[in-house]
Design a protein around this motif. Structure first.
Motif, PDB file in Angstrom:
ATOM      1  N   PRO A  12      22.249  65.337  54.157  1.00 40.16           N
ATOM      2  CA  PRO A  12      22.704  63.992  53.809  1.00 40.16           C
ATOM      3  C   PRO A  12      23.969  64.128  52.955  1.00 40.16           C
ATOM      4  O   PRO A  12      24.064  65.041  52.133  1.00 40.16           O
ATOM      5  CB  PRO A  12      21.541  63.434  52.992  1.00 40.16           C
ATOM      6  CG  PRO A  12      20.938  64.649  52.347  1.00 40.16           C
ATOM      7  CD  PRO A  12      21.178  65.814  53.280  1.00 40.16           C
ATOM      8  N   THR A  13      24.926  63.246  53.144  1.00 38.85           N
ATOM      9  CA  THR A  13      26.157  63.387  52.364  1.00 38.85           C
ATOM     10  C   THR A  13      26.781  62.029  52.074  1.00 38.85           C
ATOM     11  O   THR A  13      26.664  61.090  52.871  1.00 38.85           O
ATOM     12  CB  THR A  13      27.166  64.291  53.099  1.00 38.85           C
ATOM     13  OG1 THR A  13      28.277  64.562  52.255  1.00 38.85           O
ATOM     14  CG2 THR A  13      27.633  63.657  54.412  1.00 38.85           C
ATOM     15  N   TYR A  14      27.423  61.955  50.934  1.00 42.69           N
ATOM     16  CA  TYR A  14      28.131  60.731  50.555  1.00 42.69           C
ATOM     17  C   TYR A  14      29.366  61.123  49.746  1.00 42.69           C
ATOM     18  O   TYR A  14      29.244  61.633  48.622  1.00 42.69           O
ATOM     19  CB  TYR A  14      27.226  59.803  49.735  1.00 42.69           C
ATOM     20  CG  TYR A  14      27.940  58.578  49.202  1.00 42.69           C
ATOM     21  CD1 TYR A  14      28.359  57.564  50.056  1.00 42.69           C
ATOM     22  CD2 TYR A  14      28.209  58.449  47.842  1.00 42.69           C
ATOM     23  CE1 TYR A  14      29.030  56.449  49.580  1.00 42.69           C
ATOM     24  CE2 TYR A  14      28.874  57.335  47.344  1.00 42.69           C
ATOM     25  CZ  TYR A  14      29.289  56.340  48.219  1.00 42.69           C
ATOM     26  OH  TYR A  14      29.957  55.244  47.734  1.00 42.69           O
ATOM     27  N   ASN A  15      30.523  60.943  50.336  1.00 47.47           N
ATOM     28  CA  ASN A  15      31.802  61.252  49.686  1.00 47.47           C
ATOM     29  C   ASN A  15      31.846  62.677  49.133  1.00 47.47           C
ATOM     30  O   ASN A  15      32.276  62.917  48.005  1.00 47.47           O
ATOM     31  CB  ASN A  15      32.094  60.246  48.565  1.00 47.47           C
ATOM     32  CG  ASN A  15      32.493  58.883  49.113  1.00 47.47           C
ATOM     33  OD1 ASN A  15      32.828  58.748  50.293  1.00 47.47           O
ATOM     34  ND2 ASN A  15      32.452  57.867  48.270  1.00 47.47           N
ATOM     35  N   ARG A  16      31.416  63.634  49.963  1.00 47.48           N
ATOM     36  CA  ARG A  16      31.433  65.046  49.574  1.00 47.48           C
ATOM     37  C   ARG A  16      32.247  65.872  50.563  1.00 47.48           C
ATOM     38  O   ARG A  16      31.959  67.047  50.797  1.00 47.48           O
ATOM     39  CB  ARG A  16      30.002  65.578  49.516  1.00 47.48           C
ATOM     40  CG  ARG A  16      29.140  64.909  48.486  1.00 47.48           C
ATOM     41  CD  ARG A  16      29.089  65.720  47.226  1.00 47.48           C
ATOM     42  NE  ARG A  16      28.525  64.964  46.124  1.00 47.48           N
ATOM     43  CZ  ARG A  16      28.409  65.432  44.901  1.00 47.48           C
ATOM     44  NH1 ARG A  16      28.848  66.639  44.611  1.00 47.48           N
ATOM     45  NH2 ARG A  16      27.901  64.693  43.936  1.00 47.48           N
ATOM     46  N   SER A  44      30.073  57.205  53.630  1.00 47.73           N
ATOM     47  CA  SER A  44      31.206  57.802  52.921  1.00 47.73           C
ATOM     48  C   SER A  44      32.505  57.045  53.189  1.00 47.73           C
ATOM     49  O   SER A  44      32.726  56.512  54.282  1.00 47.73           O
ATOM     50  CB  SER A  44      31.398  59.266  53.336  1.00 47.73           C
ATOM     51  OG  SER A  44      30.307  60.056  52.950  1.00 47.73           O
ATOM     52  N   THR A  45      33.364  57.046  52.175  1.00 49.24           N
ATOM     53  CA  THR A  45      34.687  56.410  52.306  1.00 49.24           C
ATOM     54  C   THR A  45      35.802  57.446  52.162  1.00 49.24           C
ATOM     55  O   THR A  45      36.974  57.078  52.096  1.00 49.24           O
ATOM     56  CB  THR A  45      34.868  55.310  51.247  1.00 49.24           C
ATOM     57  OG1 THR A  45      34.677  55.874  49.933  1.00 49.24           O
ATOM     58  CG2 THR A  45      33.864  54.176  51.451  1.00 49.24           C
ATOM     59  N   ASP A  46      35.450  58.731  52.113  1.00 50.18           N
ATOM     60  CA  ASP A  46      36.451  59.788  51.968  1.00 50.18           C
ATOM     61  C   ASP A  46      36.744  60.407  53.345  1.00 50.18           C
ATOM     62  O   ASP A  46      36.660  59.729  54.373  1.00 50.18           O
ATOM     63  CB  ASP A  46      35.997  60.836  50.951  1.00 50.18           C
ATOM     64  CG  ASP A  46      34.741  61.575  51.403  1.00 50.18           C
ATOM     65  OD1 ASP A  46      34.167  61.210  52.457  1.00 50.18           O
ATOM     66  OD2 ASP A  46      34.328  62.520  50.713  1.00 50.18           O
ATOM     67  N   ASN A  47      37.060  61.680  53.386  1.00 48.97           N
ATOM     68  CA  ASN A  47      37.443  62.357  54.630  1.00 48.97           C
ATOM     69  C   ASN A  47      36.280  63.064  55.321  1.00 48.97           C
ATOM     70  O   ASN A  47      36.487  63.983  56.124  1.00 48.97           O
ATOM     71  CB  ASN A  47      38.551  63.382  54.344  1.00 48.97           C
ATOM     72  CG  ASN A  47      38.083  64.485  53.384  1.00 48.97           C
ATOM     73  OD1 ASN A  47      37.111  64.304  52.653  1.00 48.97           O
ATOM     74  ND2 ASN A  47      38.773  65.613  53.392  1.00 48.97           N
ATOM     75  N   THR A  48      35.053  62.654  55.040  1.00 45.12           N
ATOM     76  CA  THR A  48      33.876  63.309  55.608  1.00 45.12           C
ATOM     77  C   THR A  48      33.917  63.351  57.131  1.00 45.12           C
ATOM     78  O   THR A  48      33.679  64.388  57.751  1.00 45.12           O
ATOM     79  CB  THR A  48      32.586  62.604  55.132  1.00 45.12           C
ATOM     80  OG1 THR A  48      32.436  62.803  53.727  1.00 45.12           O
ATOM     81  CG2 THR A  48      31.362  63.162  55.850  1.00 45.12           C
ATOM     82  N   ASN A  49      34.223  62.220  57.753  1.00 43.11           N
ATOM     83  CA  ASN A  49      34.271  62.146  59.225  1.00 43.11           C
ATOM     84  C   ASN A  49      35.276  63.143  59.776  1.00 43.11           C
ATOM     85  O   ASN A  49      35.011  63.844  60.765  1.00 43.11           O
ATOM     86  CB  ASN A  49      34.646  60.721  59.657  1.00 43.11           C
ATOM     87  CG  ASN A  49      34.433  60.498  61.145  1.00 43.11           C
ATOM     88  OD1 ASN A  49      34.390  61.432  61.914  1.00 43.11           O
ATOM     89  ND2 ASN A  49      34.301  59.241  61.530  1.00 43.11           N
TER      90      ASN A  49
END
Length: 302
Positions: A12-16, A44-49
């Motif tokens: 699971p990840t969130y903005n990491r 996430s709202t960072d570059n995770t994707n």
């Protein structure tokens, strides 16, 4: 090696995004190759994707969902997993290359049981390594006792037969102590298999989510933390799975965790009162007053 078992690894990840690449690579580099990796992006709202898209391995599956905290994210991963055994990895930690091969060897040796396996981990605190082996060689009853006394089974060392999740999941209403809540429920009914090998690393630094829980103390976190412990206690009591000794340990655990969050500040009576009101929902007044008096004396000495 005959790869008979499919492992599902859930991250699971969130903005990491800055940490996630190392975690993914640690799964790709496993000696044992029959695995699938489910990355649950919890809004996430960072570059995770973008980080995940760089990996073309078909065994990697990416899911994006709205932010609902890690219990729901992990449950989502479990529900979409195809493997016979479920492993967990936090997005800022890593598996060593032997993680799945060690698990497979031990699962095969025990003829593919339904239960919980646990390997040893290295706790990396700002570059300094320390081995954690609180549960080495213990059975399920002994592990439950230690968990209720305040020790923790770390996520990265856990591997669980998927069939155990037919009735039990992470408690969706909690995001603190939620993993221990699940482990205790599972171990009340299922076997625990301790493995001596060190197979993963838990990285603790200023950006670590567990570290943040205690660094950024708040009334909401205090409420959620004690609420999760209290919820498990009541759940076990309702099912007749709570022994008299467990009740004492649960009280001591609540007091121990509360003391981490409580700060006696003479200038801020309103905050002190709010802390007391929250704690009083889960801890009887007599024991709570004793705790406050103890912390107050400690504050004076310091």
């Amino acid at each position: 090696m005959n790869n008979e078992v499919l492992f599902s690894v859930i991250i699971p990840t969130y903005n990491r995004g800055n940490y996630l690449k190392k975690a993914i690579l640690s799964v790709i580099n496993q000696e044992y190759e029959n695995w699938e990796l489910l990355i649950i992006d919890d809004g996430s709202t960072d570059n995770t994707n973008h980080i995940v898209s760089q990996f073309k391995d078909p065994r990697i599956k990416y899911f994006y969902k709205q932010n609902e905290e890690r219990s729901i994210a992990r449950n989502f991963g479990i529900q979409n997993a195809q493997g016979e055994y479920i492993c967990f990895l936090d997005s800022d930690d890593v598996f060593y290359s032997n993680h799945l091969s060690v698990l497979y060897k031990n699962i095969q040796l025990r003829e593919f049981p339904e239960g919980m396996f646990h390997t040893q981990i290295i706790k990396n605190i700002k570059g300094e390594n320390k081995k954690e082996n609180w549960f080495r060689g213990l059975n399920n009853k002994e592990v439950v006792e230690k968990l209720i006394q305040g020790k923790a089974l770390y996520m990265n060392g856990i591997c669980i037969s998927k069939r155990l999740f037919e009735r039990e999941f992470f408690p969706s209403q909690f995001s603190y102590w939620e993993d221990q809540h699940l482990w205790i429920r599972l171990l009340k009914d299922h076997s625990f298999f301790s493995i001596d090998d060190i197979t993963s690393q838990w990285n603790i630094g200023k950006d670590n989510s567990t570290f943040d829980i205690f660094k950024k103390r708040s009334l909401k976190k205090l409420d959620k933390y004690l609420g999760c412990i209290d919820h498990l206690e009541k759940d076990l009591m309702s099912k007749g799975k709570l022994m008299s000794k467990d009740k004492i340990d649960f009280l001591n655990l609540k007091l121990k965790k509360a003391s981490v969050f409580i700060e006696i500040q003479p200038k801020y009576y309103f905050l002190n009162l709010k802390q007391f009101i929250i704690c009083s929902k889960y801890i009887n007044s007599k024991e709570l007053l004793k705790l406050y008096f103890k912390l107050f004396k400690k504050g004076i000495r310091e």
